[in-house]
Design a protein around this motif. Structure first.
Motif, PDB file in Angstrom:
ATOM      1  N   HIS A 185      17.724  21.077 -24.486  1.00 33.58           N
ATOM      2  CA  HIS A 185      16.456  20.360 -24.571  1.00 33.58           C
ATOM      3  C   HIS A 185      16.494  19.445 -25.793  1.00 33.58           C
ATOM      4  N   HIS A 186      16.272  18.136 -25.552  1.00 37.62           N
ATOM      5  CA  HIS A 186      16.476  17.143 -26.615  1.00 37.62           C
ATOM      6  C   HIS A 186      15.425  17.240 -27.735  1.00 37.62           C
ATOM      7  N   ALA A 187      14.317  17.919 -27.494  1.00 38.84           N
ATOM      8  CA  ALA A 187      13.304  18.047 -28.546  1.00 38.84           C
ATOM      9  C   ALA A 187      13.777  18.940 -29.682  1.00 38.84           C
ATOM     10  N   ILE A 188      14.709  19.863 -29.370  1.00 40.56           N
ATOM     11  CA  ILE A 188      15.164  20.790 -30.409  1.00 40.56           C
ATOM     12  C   ILE A 188      16.652  20.693 -30.707  1.00 40.56           C
ATOM     13  N   VAL A 189      17.430  20.152 -29.782  1.00 41.23           N
ATOM     14  CA  VAL A 189      18.879  20.000 -29.987  1.00 41.23           C
ATOM     15  C   VAL A 189      19.217  18.520 -29.898  1.00 41.23           C
ATOM     16  N   ASP A 190      19.876  18.001 -30.903  1.00 39.04           N
ATOM     17  CA  ASP A 190      20.255  16.590 -30.932  1.00 39.04           C
ATOM     18  C   ASP A 190      21.755  16.458 -30.671  1.00 39.04           C
ATOM     19  N   GLY A 191      22.198  15.209 -30.569  1.00 39.02           N
ATOM     20  CA  GLY A 191      23.602  14.968 -30.274  1.00 39.02           C
ATOM     21  C   GLY A 191      24.552  15.575 -31.290  1.00 39.02           C
ATOM     22  N   ARG A 192      24.182  15.532 -32.565  1.00 35.65           N
ATOM     23  CA  ARG A 192      25.079  16.080 -33.593  1.00 35.65           C
ATOM     24  C   ARG A 192      25.265  17.585 -33.427  1.00 35.65           C
ATOM     25  N   HIS A 193      24.247  18.275 -32.904  1.00 37.49           N
ATOM     26  CA  HIS A 193      24.350  19.726 -32.727  1.00 37.49           C
ATOM     27  C   HIS A 193      25.304  20.067 -31.577  1.00 37.49           C
ATOM     28  N   ILE A 194      25.211  19.299 -30.487  1.00 35.67           N
ATOM     29  CA  ILE A 194      26.156  19.527 -29.390  1.00 35.67           C
ATOM     30  C   ILE A 194      27.555  19.096 -29.815  1.00 35.67           C
ATOM     31  N   GLY A 195      27.655  18.017 -30.580  1.00 35.22           N
ATOM     32  CA  GLY A 195      28.955  17.628 -31.115  1.00 35.22           C
ATOM     33  C   GLY A 195      29.552  18.740 -31.966  1.00 35.22           C
ATOM     34  N   GLN A 196      28.731  19.365 -32.798  1.00 34.81           N
ATOM     35  CA  GLN A 196      29.190  20.483 -33.622  1.00 34.81           C
ATOM     36  C   GLN A 196      29.643  21.647 -32.746  1.00 34.81           C
ATOM     37  N   PHE A 197      28.913  21.879 -31.645  1.00 36.36           N
ATOM     38  CA  PHE A 197      29.287  22.962 -30.732  1.00 36.36           C
ATOM     39  C   PHE A 197      30.713  22.755 -30.212  1.00 36.36           C
ATOM     40  N   PHE A 198      31.000  21.551 -29.723  1.00 35.17           N
ATOM     41  CA  PHE A 198      32.341  21.275 -29.201  1.00 35.17           C
ATOM     42  C   PHE A 198      33.400  21.423 -30.289  1.00 35.17           C
ATOM     43  N   GLN A 199      33.135  20.905 -31.474  1.00 37.34           N
ATOM     44  CA  GLN A 199      34.099  20.994 -32.563  1.00 37.34           C
ATOM     45  C   GLN A 199      34.327  22.440 -32.985  1.00 37.34           C
ATOM     46  N   ASP A 200      33.238  23.207 -33.105  1.00 38.25           N
ATOM     47  CA  ASP A 200      33.362  24.603 -33.534  1.00 38.25           C
ATOM     48  C   ASP A 200      34.102  25.447 -32.496  1.00 38.25           C
ATOM     49  N   PHE A 201      33.800  25.210 -31.212  1.00 34.52           N
ATOM     50  CA  PHE A 201      34.485  25.986 -30.178  1.00 34.52           C
ATOM     51  C   PHE A 201      35.981  25.716 -30.209  1.00 34.52           C
ATOM     52  N   GLU A 202      36.371  24.445 -30.322  1.00 41.19           N
ATOM     53  CA  GLU A 202      37.805  24.126 -30.356  1.00 41.19           C
ATOM     54  C   GLU A 202      38.478  24.722 -31.584  1.00 41.19           C
ATOM     55  N   ALA A 203      37.763  24.746 -32.705  1.00 35.23           N
ATOM     56  CA  ALA A 203      38.335  25.340 -33.910  1.00 35.23           C
ATOM     57  C   ALA A 203      38.568  26.830 -33.719  1.00 35.23           C
ATOM     58  N   MET A 204      37.611  27.519 -33.120  1.00 35.01           N
ATOM     59  CA  MET A 204      37.775  28.957 -32.856  1.00 35.01           C
ATOM     60  C   MET A 204      38.882  29.191 -31.828  1.00 35.01           C
ATOM     61  N   ALA A 205      38.922  28.357 -30.785  1.00 33.71           N
ATOM     62  CA  ALA A 205      39.941  28.523 -29.749  1.00 33.71           C
ATOM     63  C   ALA A 205      41.344  28.275 -30.279  1.00 33.71           C
ATOM     64  N   SER A 206      41.467  27.509 -31.366  1.00 36.50           N
ATOM     65  CA  SER A 206      42.786  27.236 -31.942  1.00 36.50           C
ATOM     66  C   SER A 206      43.291  28.371 -32.825  1.00 36.50           C
ATOM     67  N   ALA A 207      42.390  29.302 -33.201  1.00 35.30           N
ATOM     68  CA  ALA A 207      42.775  30.459 -34.032  1.00 35.30           C
ATOM     69  C   ALA A 207      42.061  31.697 -33.517  1.00 35.30           C
ATOM     70  N   PRO A 208      42.323  32.086 -32.263  1.00 37.60           N
ATOM     71  CA  PRO A 208      41.535  33.151 -31.625  1.00 37.60           C
ATOM     72  C   PRO A 208      41.604  34.497 -32.330  1.00 37.60           C
ATOM     73  N   SER A 209      42.724  34.810 -32.967  1.00 37.75           N
ATOM     74  CA  SER A 209      42.841  36.113 -33.611  1.00 37.75           C
ATOM     75  C   SER A 209      41.868  36.280 -34.759  1.00 37.75           C
ATOM     76  N   ASP A 210      41.308  35.178 -35.255  1.00 39.31           N
ATOM     77  CA  ASP A 210      40.337  35.252 -36.339  1.00 39.31           C
ATOM     78  C   ASP A 210      38.948  35.615 -35.834  1.00 39.31           C
ATOM     79  N   PHE A 211      38.733  35.548 -34.519  1.00 33.50           N
ATOM     80  CA  PHE A 211      37.391  35.692 -33.992  1.00 33.50           C
ATOM     81  C   PHE A 211      37.252  36.793 -32.950  1.00 33.50           C
ATOM     82  N   PHE A 212      38.369  37.399 -32.557  1.00 34.69           N
ATOM     83  CA  PHE A 212      38.317  38.516 -31.579  1.00 34.69           C
ATOM     84  C   PHE A 212      38.722  39.811 -32.282  1.00 34.69           C
TER      85      PHE A 212
END
Length: 212
Positions: A185-212
């Motif tokens: 919902h754009h009233a509470i989530v802006d483009g930078r937040h979804i951009g951060q989501f994609f960046q953070d997920f890829e960072a975690m996926a690149s070092a999975p042993s740190d997060f599982f």
């Protein structure tokens, strides 16, 4: 749970502007790299579907705006939000919802998710708990490496639960990629937040042993 106070006048205008729209959600779809995540899950015999749910839910929980929900004229922030995701059933050729309380303890989450998913095979449900909005609606579409997607939903009264869906993995330029769609919902989530989501997920996926 706490109330979010928009003390900044421009942020309040942004909230009011998008909250009044008939179609207030926006959706971003992009490919994310899972070259290290996929073999990690397989080597550790973790169910891939639950692994994706866990890491995507963890990513969302670490971004406050993904825990915000609209309630009338107010916004609340949940301490945690919990995945409600689709699973196949043994009783029909359509899916069931499967809601699992999120835990940062991946072993605990995997155990709970496995038990609930097994039950949903023969006792499917299309209902989330009435009155709760501390969910993340998730799904997988493993047949197609999609490039966009449209969700069925009610827009009024405000449905501010994010939608997250991932598709068929594919190989490109020596990398394993996965289409990922995030809608909010754009009233509470802006483009930078979804951009951060994609960046953070890829960072975690690149070092999975740190997060599982």
């Amino acid at each position: 749970m706490k109330t979010v106070d928009f003390s900044n006048p421009h942020r309040k205008k942004h909230f009011d502007f998008f909250r009044e729209m008939n179609h207030p959600h926006f959706n971003i779809t992009a490919n994310v790299e899972i070259s290290r995540l996929l073999p990690f899950l397989k080597d550790n015999k973790f169910p891939i579907n639950i692994g994706m749910v866990y890491l995507l839910a963890r990513t969302a929980n670490e971004i406050p705006e993904f825990r915000w929900r609209i309630r009338g004229d107010k916004v609340v922030e949940h301490p945690l939000v919990h995945p409600s995701f689709t699973v196949s059933t043994d009783v029909a050729d359509v899916f069931s919802f499967c809601s699992v309380d999120f835990s940062y303890d991946s072993s605990m989450f995997f155990d709970k998710a496995s038990t609930i998913m097994e039950n949903m095979k023969t006792n499917p449900s299309l209902e989330d708990e009435i009155g709760r909005d501390d969910f993340l609606f998730m799904s997988t579409f493993p047949w197609v490496s999609f490039t966009s997607i449209q969700h069925a939903m009610h827009y009024h009264p405000s449905d501010s639960v994010p939608r997250i869906i991932w598709g068929k993995f594919f190989e490109q330029d020596g990398k394993t990629l996965m289409p990922l769609s995030v809608q909010a919902h754009h009233a509470i989530v802006d483009g930078r937040h979804i951009g951060q989501f994609f960046q953070d997920f890829e960072a975690m996926a690149s070092a999975p042993s740190d997060f599982f």
